[in-house]
Scaffold this active site. Structure first.
Site, mmCIF file in Angstrom:
data_model
loop_
_atom_site.group_PDB
_atom_site.id
_atom_site.type_symbol
_atom_site.label_atom_id
_atom_site.label_comp_id
_atom_site.label_asym_id
_atom_site.label_seq_id
_atom_site.Cartn_x
_atom_site.Cartn_y
_atom_site.Cartn_z
ATOM 1 N N ASN A 5 0.870 -1.182 0.000
ATOM 2 C CA ASN A 5 0.000 0.000 0.000
ATOM 3 C C ASN A 5 0.907 1.232 0.000
ATOM 4 O O ASN A 5 1.509 1.560 1.016
ATOM 5 C CB ASN A 5 -0.887 -0.039 1.253
ATOM 6 N N TRP A 6 0.973 1.872 -1.149
ATOM 7 C CA TRP A 6 1.916 2.996 -1.278
ATOM 8 C C TRP A 6 1.382 4.297 -0.681
ATOM 9 O O TRP A 6 2.104 5.278 -0.606
ATOM 10 C CB TRP A 6 2.260 3.215 -2.751
ATOM 11 N N LYS A 7 0.096 4.310 -0.358
ATOM 12 C CA LYS A 7 -0.516 5.516 0.238
ATOM 13 C C LYS A 7 -0.269 6.730 -0.667
ATOM 14 O O LYS A 7 -0.241 6.572 -1.894
ATOM 15 C CB LYS A 7 -0.001 5.704 1.669
ATOM 16 N N HIS B 244 -9.229 1.074 5.152
ATOM 17 C CA HIS B 244 -7.928 1.290 5.790
ATOM 18 C C HIS B 244 -8.095 2.240 6.977
ATOM 19 O O HIS B 244 -8.891 3.178 6.920
ATOM 20 C CB HIS B 244 -6.922 1.855 4.779
ATOM 21 N N GLU C 289 -6.443 4.653 7.972
ATOM 22 C CA GLU C 289 -6.255 6.081 7.673
ATOM 23 C C GLU C 289 -7.515 6.667 7.036
ATOM 24 O O GLU C 289 -7.848 7.833 7.259
ATOM 25 C CB GLU C 289 -5.018 6.258 6.775
ATOM 26 N N GLU D 283 -5.205 -5.045 10.765
ATOM 27 C CA GLU D 283 -4.147 -4.045 10.957
ATOM 28 C C GLU D 283 -4.395 -3.299 12.262
ATOM 29 O O GLU D 283 -5.155 -2.317 12.290
ATOM 30 C CB GLU D 283 -4.146 -3.054 9.794
ATOM 31 N N GLY E 296 2.645 2.121 10.771
ATOM 32 C CA GLY E 296 3.565 3.231 10.582
ATOM 33 C C GLY E 296 4.285 3.645 11.852
ATOM 34 O O GLY E 296 4.912 4.701 11.907
ATOM 35 N N SER F 152 3.664 -2.342 10.275
ATOM 36 C CA SER F 152 5.113 -2.391 10.458
ATOM 37 C C SER F 152 5.734 -3.748 10.125
ATOM 38 O O SER F 152 6.679 -4.178 10.775
ATOM 39 C CB SER F 152 5.500 -1.938 11.867
ATOM 40 N N GLY G 63 5.058 1.211 4.702
ATOM 41 C CA GLY G 63 6.395 1.793 4.552
ATOM 42 C C GLY G 63 7.394 0.911 3.819
ATOM 43 O O GLY G 63 8.103 1.376 2.909
HETATM 44 P P1 PGA Z 1 3.037 0.111 7.653
HETATM 45 O O1 PGA Z 1 1.564 0.336 7.043
HETATM 46 O O2 PGA Z 1 3.546 -1.168 7.058
HETATM 47 O O3 PGA Z 1 3.818 1.317 7.219
HETATM 48 O O4 PGA Z 1 2.869 0.022 9.123
HETATM 49 C C1 PGA Z 1 0.685 -0.743 6.907
HETATM 50 C C2 PGA Z 1 -0.593 -0.256 6.283
HETATM 51 O O5 PGA Z 1 -0.963 0.897 6.509
HETATM 52 O O6 PGA Z 1 -1.257 -1.012 5.553
#
Ligand code: PGA
Length: 249
Positions: free
Chosen positions: A9-11, A94, A96, A166, A172, A212, A234
């Site tokens: 997931n590149w966001k 997600h 976010e 998650e 993150g 993470s 990330g």
């Molecule tokens: P992260 O993000 O690997 O940077 O913790 C995971 C995600 O948001 O899917």
């Protein structure tokens, strides 16, 4: 049998140039991988990404979509728009999106329905906050996120659902759930689905862990029996790290 999946997931990262460069690096490294490999660039780069990745075996997926088929929804993207550019999978829910864009379980249920009606596969994300875990409340929170957004579906619809657990406190932050915490929760999720549907549905749904995941911890997390892969933030932005994770299977 259920599939192993690693999705990046590149966001809101990577311009078009950066996208093409990273995809080319990925294509050089991703040969003969056992897992299904997916990447989710930002909307504006999806079509270019599908073109770059043609024939590579890496799937391009979207990070979000709207529930409506079309209309006055400024800034939004529909399921049909994704399908038309050969995007067949979408991430929904997600944390976010939930935290910054107020996405609720009720809204996500509508998005799930729209995605399935358009033959998109859904990677449905959910997970508890740190306060839930501190209060030993993570299981009820997760169960209700899943039930509210997905339990109106017929059993047959679950072939198009992938789950991504998650924990919000691990996204993150550099803090990862331990492999045993991930396994315990994934086992609970599978049991919850079995109780609602049946063991066929429960045993065939892939449940990814996210939060993470990195080369150093992927192998141990993926070795757990109910962990079928990862949703990687990330670490998916560096080809070398992403492929170390893909190869952790
Ligand atoms: P992260 O993000 O690997 O940077 O913790 C995971 C995600 O948001 O899917």
């Amino acid at each position: 049998m259920r599939k192993n999946i690693v999705a990046g997931n590149w966001k809101m990262n990577n311009t078009l140039q950066e996208t093409k460069q990273l995809l080319n690096e990925l294509m050089r490294q991703t040969k003969n991988t056992e897992a299904e490999v997916m990447v989710a660039p930002t909307f504006v780069n999806l079509e270019s990404a599908t073109q770059v990745l043609t024939g590579s075996g890496i799937e391009v997926i979207a990070q979000n979509m709207h529930f409506a088929s079309h209309g006055a929804y400024t800034g939004e993207v529909s399921a049909a728009m994704l399908k038309e550019i050969a995007v067949n999978t979408v991430i929904l829910g997600h944390s976010e999106r939930r935290a910054y864009f107020n996405e609720t379980d009720e809204l996500l249920a509508k998005k799930v329905d729209a995605a399935l009606a358009n033959n998109l596969r859904v990677i449905f994300c959910f997970g508890e906050e740190l306060s839930d875990r501190k209060a030993n409340n993570e299981e009820p929170v997760v169960a209700s996120q899943i039930a509210n957004a997905l339990f109106h579906l017929e059993a047959s619809a679950w072939k198009s659902i992938v789950l991504a657990y998650e924990p919000v406190w691990a996204i993150g932050t550099g803090e990862t759930a331990t492999p045993n915490q991930a396994q315990d929760m994934h086992q609970f999720i599978r049991k919850t689905i079995e109780n609602k549907y049946n063991s066929d549905v429960a045993n065939s749904v892939s449940i990814l862990y996210g939060g993470s995941v990195k080369p150093a911890n992927a192998k141990e997390i993926f070795s757990k029996p109910d962990v079928d892969g990862g949703l990687i933030g990330g670490a998916s932005l560096k080809a070398e790290d992403f492929f170390a994770i893909v190869n952790a299977f």
